[in-house]
Design a protein around this motif. Structure first.
Motif, PDB file in Angstrom:
ATOM      1  N   VAL A 174       2.309 -15.677  -3.987  1.00 36.34           N
ATOM      2  CA  VAL A 174       2.874 -14.371  -3.636  1.00 36.34           C
ATOM      3  C   VAL A 174       1.866 -13.269  -3.960  1.00 36.34           C
ATOM      4  O   VAL A 174       1.669 -12.327  -3.179  1.00 36.34           O
ATOM      5  N   LEU A 175       1.215 -13.393  -5.116  1.00 35.09           N
ATOM      6  CA  LEU A 175       0.180 -12.423  -5.486  1.00 35.09           C
ATOM      7  C   LEU A 175      -0.992 -12.458  -4.506  1.00 35.09           C
ATOM      8  O   LEU A 175      -1.538 -11.410  -4.139  1.00 35.09           O
ATOM      9  N   ILE A 176      -1.371 -13.653  -4.076  1.00 33.23           N
ATOM     10  CA  ILE A 176      -2.486 -13.775  -3.128  1.00 33.23           C
ATOM     11  C   ILE A 176      -2.134 -13.092  -1.808  1.00 33.23           C
ATOM     12  O   ILE A 176      -2.990 -12.431  -1.189  1.00 33.23           O
ATOM     13  N   ALA A 177      -0.894 -13.234  -1.368  1.00 39.50           N
ATOM     14  CA  ALA A 177      -0.469 -12.546  -0.145  1.00 39.50           C
ATOM     15  C   ALA A 177      -0.633 -11.037  -0.314  1.00 39.50           C
ATOM     16  O   ALA A 177      -1.109 -10.338   0.590  1.00 39.50           O
ATOM     17  N   GLY A 178      -0.247 -10.514  -1.482  1.00 42.81           N
ATOM     18  CA  GLY A 178      -0.441  -9.090  -1.749  1.00 42.81           C
ATOM     19  C   GLY A 178      -1.904  -8.705  -1.818  1.00 42.81           C
ATOM     20  O   GLY A 178      -2.297  -7.623  -1.351  1.00 42.81           O
ATOM     21  N   ASP A 179      -2.727  -9.586  -2.393  1.00 44.77           N
ATOM     22  CA  ASP A 179      -4.168  -9.315  -2.476  1.00 44.77           C
ATOM     23  C   ASP A 179      -4.801  -9.189  -1.095  1.00 44.77           C
ATOM     24  O   ASP A 179      -5.646  -8.325  -0.858  1.00 44.77           O
ATOM     25  N   VAL A 180      -4.398 -10.075  -0.185  1.00 39.03           N
ATOM     26  CA  VAL A 180      -4.944 -10.034   1.178  1.00 39.03           C
ATOM     27  C   VAL A 180      -4.601  -8.703   1.839  1.00 39.03           C
ATOM     28  O   VAL A 180      -5.460  -8.056   2.473  1.00 39.03           O
ATOM     29  N   LEU A 181      -3.367  -8.254   1.691  1.00 40.70           N
ATOM     30  CA  LEU A 181      -2.960  -6.978   2.279  1.00 40.70           C
ATOM     31  C   LEU A 181      -3.717  -5.815   1.638  1.00 40.70           C
ATOM     32  O   LEU A 181      -4.104  -4.861   2.332  1.00 40.70           O
ATOM     33  N   ALA A 182      -3.950  -5.892   0.330  1.00 41.89           N
ATOM     34  CA  ALA A 182      -4.685  -4.824  -0.356  1.00 41.89           C
ATOM     35  C   ALA A 182      -6.136  -4.774   0.103  1.00 41.89           C
ATOM     36  O   ALA A 182      -6.708  -3.690   0.298  1.00 41.89           O
ATOM     37  N   VAL A 183      -6.754  -5.939   0.287  1.00 38.50           N
ATOM     38  CA  VAL A 183      -8.137  -5.984   0.760  1.00 38.50           C
ATOM     39  C   VAL A 183      -8.243  -5.399   2.164  1.00 38.50           C
ATOM     40  O   VAL A 183      -9.176  -4.642   2.476  1.00 38.50           O
ATOM     41  N   LEU A 184      -7.291  -5.739   3.025  1.00 41.91           N
ATOM     42  CA  LEU A 184      -7.306  -5.199   4.379  1.00 41.91           C
ATOM     43  C   LEU A 184      -7.154  -3.676   4.371  1.00 41.91           C
ATOM     44  O   LEU A 184      -7.690  -2.986   5.241  1.00 41.91           O
ATOM     45  N   THR A 185      -6.450  -3.155   3.366  1.00 36.99           N
ATOM     46  CA  THR A 185      -6.194  -1.713   3.294  1.00 36.99           C
ATOM     47  C   THR A 185      -7.356  -0.950   2.686  1.00 36.99           C
ATOM     48  O   THR A 185      -7.728   0.133   3.165  1.00 36.99           O
ATOM     49  N   THR A 215     -11.889  -2.017  -5.454  1.00 33.33           N
ATOM     50  CA  THR A 215     -12.523  -2.971  -6.363  1.00 33.33           C
ATOM     51  C   THR A 215     -11.486  -3.924  -6.936  1.00 33.33           C
ATOM     52  O   THR A 215     -11.704  -5.147  -7.020  1.00 33.33           O
ATOM     53  N   SER A 216     -10.333  -3.393  -7.316  1.00 30.05           N
ATOM     54  CA  SER A 216      -9.255  -4.222  -7.853  1.00 30.05           C
ATOM     55  C   SER A 216      -8.756  -5.224  -6.813  1.00 30.05           C
ATOM     56  O   SER A 216      -8.471  -6.383  -7.140  1.00 30.05           O
ATOM     57  N   ALA A 217      -8.668  -4.801  -5.556  1.00 32.93           N
ATOM     58  CA  ALA A 217      -8.164  -5.687  -4.502  1.00 32.93           C
ATOM     59  C   ALA A 217      -9.048  -6.915  -4.341  1.00 32.93           C
ATOM     60  O   ALA A 217      -8.562  -8.058  -4.324  1.00 32.93           O
ATOM     61  N   PHE A 218     -10.364  -6.703  -4.210  1.00 31.64           N
ATOM     62  CA  PHE A 218     -11.270  -7.833  -4.054  1.00 31.64           C
ATOM     63  C   PHE A 218     -11.323  -8.688  -5.311  1.00 31.64           C
ATOM     64  O   PHE A 218     -11.402  -9.920  -5.240  1.00 31.64           O
ATOM     65  N   PHE A 219     -11.273  -8.031  -6.473  1.00 31.07           N
ATOM     66  CA  PHE A 219     -11.329  -8.766  -7.736  1.00 31.07           C
ATOM     67  C   PHE A 219     -10.194  -9.776  -7.820  1.00 31.07           C
ATOM     68  O   PHE A 219     -10.404 -10.973  -8.073  1.00 31.07           O
ATOM     69  N   PHE A 220      -8.967  -9.319  -7.577  1.00 28.56           N
ATOM     70  CA  PHE A 220      -7.829 -10.214  -7.751  1.00 28.56           C
ATOM     71  C   PHE A 220      -7.698 -11.219  -6.619  1.00 28.56           C
ATOM     72  O   PHE A 220      -7.171 -12.321  -6.834  1.00 28.56           O
ATOM     73  N   LEU A 221      -8.181 -10.888  -5.426  1.00 30.73           N
ATOM     74  CA  LEU A 221      -8.169 -11.891  -4.368  1.00 30.73           C
ATOM     75  C   LEU A 221      -9.076 -13.057  -4.740  1.00 30.73           C
ATOM     76  O   LEU A 221      -8.677 -14.231  -4.648  1.00 30.73           O
ATOM     77  N   VAL A 222     -10.299 -12.758  -5.180  1.00 31.58           N
ATOM     78  CA  VAL A 222     -11.237 -13.819  -5.556  1.00 31.58           C
ATOM     79  C   VAL A 222     -10.709 -14.611  -6.750  1.00 31.58           C
ATOM     80  O   VAL A 222     -10.717 -15.854  -6.755  1.00 31.58           O
TER      81      VAL A 222
END
Length: 258
Positions: free
Chosen positions: A59-70, A184-191
């Motif tokens: 669920v967090l990864i799904a949010g990370d993907v949306l944050a990275v796209l944004t 920066t936070s978006a990419f950090f947590f996605l990885v």
């Protein structure tokens, strides 16, 4: 839907709570990083504490993907490269901890981590208000800070998916403004979260049953992310963070006293 609810022994109220928690994940990823500690408390209260970390991760990864796209254009990669080695060490330490921790230890650990993260957030807010020049990642003290926060963030995110407040405090203390912070936070947590998947699967925290529940809950992440994207330009963040801190403390105490 009924099959999922029955398989996880969820009540209608329990599933609604998980859906709200998933929506909050999306909101936190695009508005206030670290606010998903409330989601962590809800997941751990509704599901078995150990299983909750495995269900929450996709669920967090799904949010990370949306944050990275944004916010993908606003990431600061030199900071990320300095953080990743220390985070990897923290993830390994967290994995070793999970090898022997049972459900009771996990519930207590998550509760303690939530309370510590609430204290960290308060500290972050006060530190952000200081007028001193923040350490940057290019100074010796800045590199030491990055390693320290990286290890702690890796451990807390592996054990309880609770690395958000740690990294939030680090990024703000390093002088990041809103969009740079979010990117920066978006990419950090996605990885980091994607790298945790093999560890979690190896520990039995992610399996076919949990992924089916994740597929349903991920639907609720999208409106949360859209709401966060709108709210980041309108929300009174100081008031919101105070509410998040209060909810996090309540969630942590609930887990410790349960």
């Amino acid at each position: 839907m009924d099959t999922i609810i029955n398989e996880w022994h969820l009540s209608a109220a329990g599933f609604a709570a998980l859906a709200c928690a998933a929506l909050l994940v999306g909101f936190s990823k695009t508005a206030v990083s670290g606010a998903n500690t409330v989601s962590l408390a809800i997941f751990a209260a509704v599901l078995p504490a150990r299983a909750s970390t495995g269900v929450l991760l996709p669920v967090l990864i799904a949010g990370d993907v949306l944050a990275v796209l944004t916010y993908r254009r606003h990431a600061h990669w030199p900071t990320l490269w300095r953080l990743f080695p220390a985070v990897a060490a923290g993830v390994v330490a967290g994995t070793l901890f999970l090898l022997w921790a049972d459900d009771a230890v996990m519930r207590t650990s998550i509760g303690v981590i939530l309370l510590v993260m609430a204290a960290v957030t308060v500290w972050r807010r006060r530190a952000a208000g200081r007028e001193d020049e923040p350490d940057t990642v290019t100074t010796r003290s800045g590199r030491l800070k990055a390693r320290s926060y990286g290890v702690l963030g890796g451990f807390t995110t592996m054990v309880a998916n609770a690395g958000g407040p740690v990294m939030s405090m680090y990024l703000l203390s390093a002088g990041f403004r809103k969009l740079g912070f979010l990117g920066t936070s978006a990419f950090f947590f996605l990885v980091v979260n994607v790298s945790k998947v093999p560890f979690s699967a190896g520990l039995g925290l992610i399996d076919g049953r949990s992924l089916v529940l994740d597929a349903v809950l991920a639907v609720f992440v999208v409106p949360g992310a859209l709401l966060g994207k709108w709210a980041v330009h309108h929300i009174d963040q100081r008031l919101f963070e105070r509410l998040v801190i209060a909810a996090t403390v309540v969630g942590g105490l609930q887990l410790l006293l349960a």
